[in-house]
Design a protein around this motif. Structure first.
Motif, PDB file in Angstrom:
ATOM      1  N   UNK A  37       0.919  -1.204   0.105  1.00  0.00           N
ATOM      2  CA  UNK A  37       0.005  -0.095   0.070  1.00  0.00           C
ATOM      3  C   UNK A  37       0.788   1.318   0.070  1.00  0.00           C
ATOM      4  N   UNK A  38       1.942   1.295   0.659  1.00  0.00           N
ATOM      5  CA  UNK A  38       2.915   2.346   0.834  1.00  0.00           C
ATOM      6  C   UNK A  38       3.271   3.200  -0.656  1.00  0.00           C
ATOM      7  N   UNK A  39       3.570   2.286  -1.580  1.00  0.00           N
ATOM      8  CA  UNK A  39       3.936   3.183  -2.954  1.00  0.00           C
ATOM      9  C   UNK A  39       2.900   4.146  -3.481  1.00  0.00           C
ATOM     10  N   UNK A  40       1.673   3.423  -3.455  1.00  0.00           N
ATOM     11  CA  UNK A  40       0.531   4.239  -4.122  1.00  0.00           C
ATOM     12  C   UNK A  40       0.379   5.533  -3.273  1.00  0.00           C
ATOM     13  N   UNK A  41       0.244   5.491  -1.905  1.00  0.00           N
ATOM     14  CA  UNK A  41      -0.133   6.572  -1.059  1.00  0.00           C
ATOM     15  C   UNK A  41       1.325   7.621  -1.072  1.00  0.00           C
ATOM     16  N   UNK A  42       2.432   6.949  -1.373  1.00  0.00           N
ATOM     17  CA  UNK A  42       3.600   8.026  -1.385  1.00  0.00           C
ATOM     18  C   UNK A  42       3.575   8.749  -2.840  1.00  0.00           C
TER      19      UNK A  42
END
Length: 176
Positions: A37-42
């Motif tokens: 989930x982190x890359x899309x939020x970043x």
């Protein structure tokens, strides 16, 4: 009640606790959720906003738990891990990508990979965490997850770049 630890800086302890884990499975579980989930939020928030939000949410979730548990036997329990910050990333993802889809392994006889709406996967995860807060038990600070998730959702709402519209996730993250 235990006496205060001499020389301890609570704000620093809450921050450094994000980098200590209870074991390899705890660390790997947190890294898996961050990887998905982190890359899309970043990508949506930018590196600096993502990093400062991640750290702030982790500290806030830790302090929220400490405040809620003050005066109880659990108040003296050591709290380690980035679970509050990771839960914040999940809440932010749900806020930024309400129509996103994720591939989840569903245990039906075998682990079947199914492409499901993110709101369903993350919503069920949140409900499970919230239910676990009330059922108590196994030494996991589920309240940190609940606080982190809600704080992450609110952070993404407030920190979303001007003119950014909610929609499907970018192609930069695994969770699309």
């Amino acid at each position: 009640m235990l006496p205060a630890t001499p020389g301890k800086i609570p704000e620093l302890s809450a921050l450094t606790a994000l980098f200590v884990h209870a074991g390899w499975l705890h660390l790997i579980g947190n890294l898996l959720f961050l990887f998905v989930f982190g890359p899309a939020v970043e990508a949506r928030l930018g590196r600096i906003r993502f990093l400062t939000g991640y750290l702030a949410i982790g500290v806030l979730a830790t302090y929220g738990y400490a405040l809620a548990e003050s005066g109880t036997p659990d108040a003296v329990r050591a709290l380690v891990g980035a679970s509050g910050a990771i839960a914040g990333v999940l809440g932010a993802y749900l806020r930024l990508y309400p129509r996103g889809r994720v591939t989840a392994l569903v245990p039906l006889l075998l682990f079947l990979p199914l492409r499901l709406p993110a709101w369903l996967v993350l919503g069920l995860w949140f409900v499970l965490q919230f239910w676990s807060v009330t059922s108590g038990g196994d030494g996991v600070a589920y309240l940190v997850h609940v606080i982190g998730f809600v704080t992450g959702w609110l952070f993404a709402w407030a920190a979303r770049p001007a003119g950014d519209t909610l929609g499907a996730p970018s192609r930069t993250g695994v969770a699309q």
